[in-house]
Each structure stands twice: as structure tokens, then as C-alpha cells.
Design a protein around this motif. Structure first.
Motif, PDB file in Angstrom:
ATOM      1  N   THR A 289      26.574 -19.093 -14.185  1.00 20.37           N
ATOM      2  CA  THR A 289      27.108 -19.264 -15.536  1.00 20.37           C
ATOM      3  C   THR A 289      28.468 -18.596 -15.656  1.00 20.37           C
TER       4      THR A 289
ATOM      5  N   ILE B 199      32.856 -23.625 -20.192  1.00 17.78           N
ATOM      6  CA  ILE B 199      31.999 -23.365 -21.355  1.00 17.78           C
ATOM      7  C   ILE B 199      32.810 -22.844 -22.529  1.00 17.78           C
TER       8      ILE B 199
ATOM      9  N   ILE C 188      26.759 -23.739 -22.380  1.00 20.58           N
ATOM     10  CA  ILE C 188      26.558 -23.653 -20.938  1.00 20.58           C
ATOM     11  C   ILE C 188      25.532 -24.699 -20.514  1.00 20.58           C
TER      12      ILE C 188
END
Length: 227
Positions: free
Chosen positions: A194, A203, A208
């Protein structure tokens, strides 16, 4: 070379979440028996080694070290919005009737995750060429040797997650330490992936790809805080 070099810390700071989209996440996360069983084990720690293009010595180049550090800090701040428990601190509560202790993760003030910038007079070949891992590589991790229970006392509260970027002569080593009570190996790589998304600006304007699960349950078999 690797046996003579030392790691020198240049700067350190606490990275906090960019924002708080949901105030309800700023609470106490209670640990279950499975979480508590991991207090005596070591932190999860993994490093990522990257080579730097020769042009990075030009301060106006987008790959220069200061630019990389700023990008990592900014993207980490956006990543922590989704992995909020990493920004908390351990608290222990004692009860006399009945006599017991309980350990929780307090995210109400969210001290953050520490980011350290360090340098070492090493080249990538000094890290990769030996058959065994050079001892100096242990210094690339801010919490090397710590066990999860040490999260109570380490540093200024930024103890559940720490990141150290060590600048080499021709590369960088990004060492990440993750308290095992907060999550397992799968959770750790979920966090790293992430962060990678955030670093690529994927993002910034949208959610995400795989939001973590932060809800807590207490069945017979339970999972980590972050999953």
C-alpha cells in the motif's frame, strides 16, 4: 569495507497520518490472547535495497536523495491513514479485583511512525557479495533485536512501527520494523504494498486497492489488528 563502515543517523522525525477520515478509528484497540502470545517474539523486519542512477548526484534531478526522502515521508503519511493502529502506543492497565493485567494499543493521540535518515559509506556490492549477511546490515533496522513487548518503552511512543532509510554510496536501503502484535507477515506486506501504491501517487485521488480490516473480534481463533 563492510566491517569498517558505520551507520550514522542524520535525522529522525515522527510521521503521522495525513488526515483522519473517520474519527472512530482513534480509540483503544484491545488485544486478544493470540495477540498477547506474540509479545515475547521479535519485531517483523524486512529491508528493500535499491540502486540509484548516477544522475542522482544532481540536486535538480528527480531521483536525488532529498526528493526520495520527501516522497517517502509524504506517501507514508497517506498510507498511515489506512493503517492507523501502527501510529498508536502500548498501554498496560492493572486490575486488583480480580488481579490481572491487560495490554491494548492506544490510538487516541497517535504519536506516529518514526522515519530515520541514515548514511553508511558502503556500496551495494558490500551488502550483496558476502556469503553471510554483513553484521552492519543489522544497523539498517531501527529496532533490530527488539521484542514486541519492548514497544512499551522504546523511544518517544513511535515504537510500533519504524522506518529507516540508509543512504549508501550507490543506493539506498529501506529497513522497515513492524510490531508483530499489530499484524502478521501478510499484514506487513499489505502495508508495504500500500505504501508503494501511495509512493506512485496511485491513491492520492482514490481509495487504496485493498483496504485493511481494523475491526476487532474475539472468537476462539482471531487474527491480527491489521489484516
Amino acid at each position: 569495507m563492510a566491517t569498517l563502515a558505520t551507520v550514522r543517523h542524520i535525522s529522525r522525525c515522527a510521521i503521522k497520518p495525513l488526515c483522519f477520515p473517520n474519527e472512530s478509528i482513534k480509540h483503544i484497540y484491545h488485544l486478544n490472547p493470540w495477540d498477547l502470545s506474540l509479545l515475547s517474539t521479535h519485531y517483523i523486519q524486512t529491508g528493500l535495497l535499491f540502486s540509484i542512477p548516477p544522475s542522482s548526484i544532481n540536486q535538480e534531478d528527480k531521483y536525488c536523495i532529498p526528493t526520495i526522502i520527501d516522497q517517502l515521508k509524504e506517501s507514508l503519511s497517506r498510507t498511515l491513514v489506512h493503517f492507523f493502529p501502527l501510529t498508536g502506543r502500548f498501554i498496560t492497565q492493572k486490575s486488583n479485583n480480580p488481579h490481572s493485567y491487560s495490554i491494548s494499543v492506544d490510538c487516541r493521540d497517535a504519536p506516529g511512525v518514526e522515519f530515520i535518515h541514515a548514511v553508511a559509506d558502503l556500496k551495494i556490492v558490500d551488502v550483496l557479495s558476502p556469503i553471510d549477511v554483513p553484521p552492519i546490515v543489522h544497523s539498517f533496522f531501527a529496532l533490530n533485536g527488539a521484542v514486541n513487548h519492548d514497544g512499551h518503552t522504546i523511544g518517544d511512543g513511535t515504537s510500533l512501527g519504524k522506518t529507516q532509510l540508509t543512504e549508501l554510496l550507490d543506493g539506498i536501503f529501506l529497513g522497515c520494523s513492524f510490531n508483530h502484535v499489530i499484524g502478521d507477515g501478510t499484514s506487513f506486506w499489505h502495508f508495504i504494498n500500500t505504501w508503494s501504491e501511495a509512493c506512485r501517487k496511485e491513491i492520492k485521488d482514490k481509495g487504496i486497492s485493498r483496504p485493511p480490516i481494523l475491526q476487532r473480534w474475539f472468537p476462539i481463533v482471531d487474527g491480527p489488528i491489521v489484516n
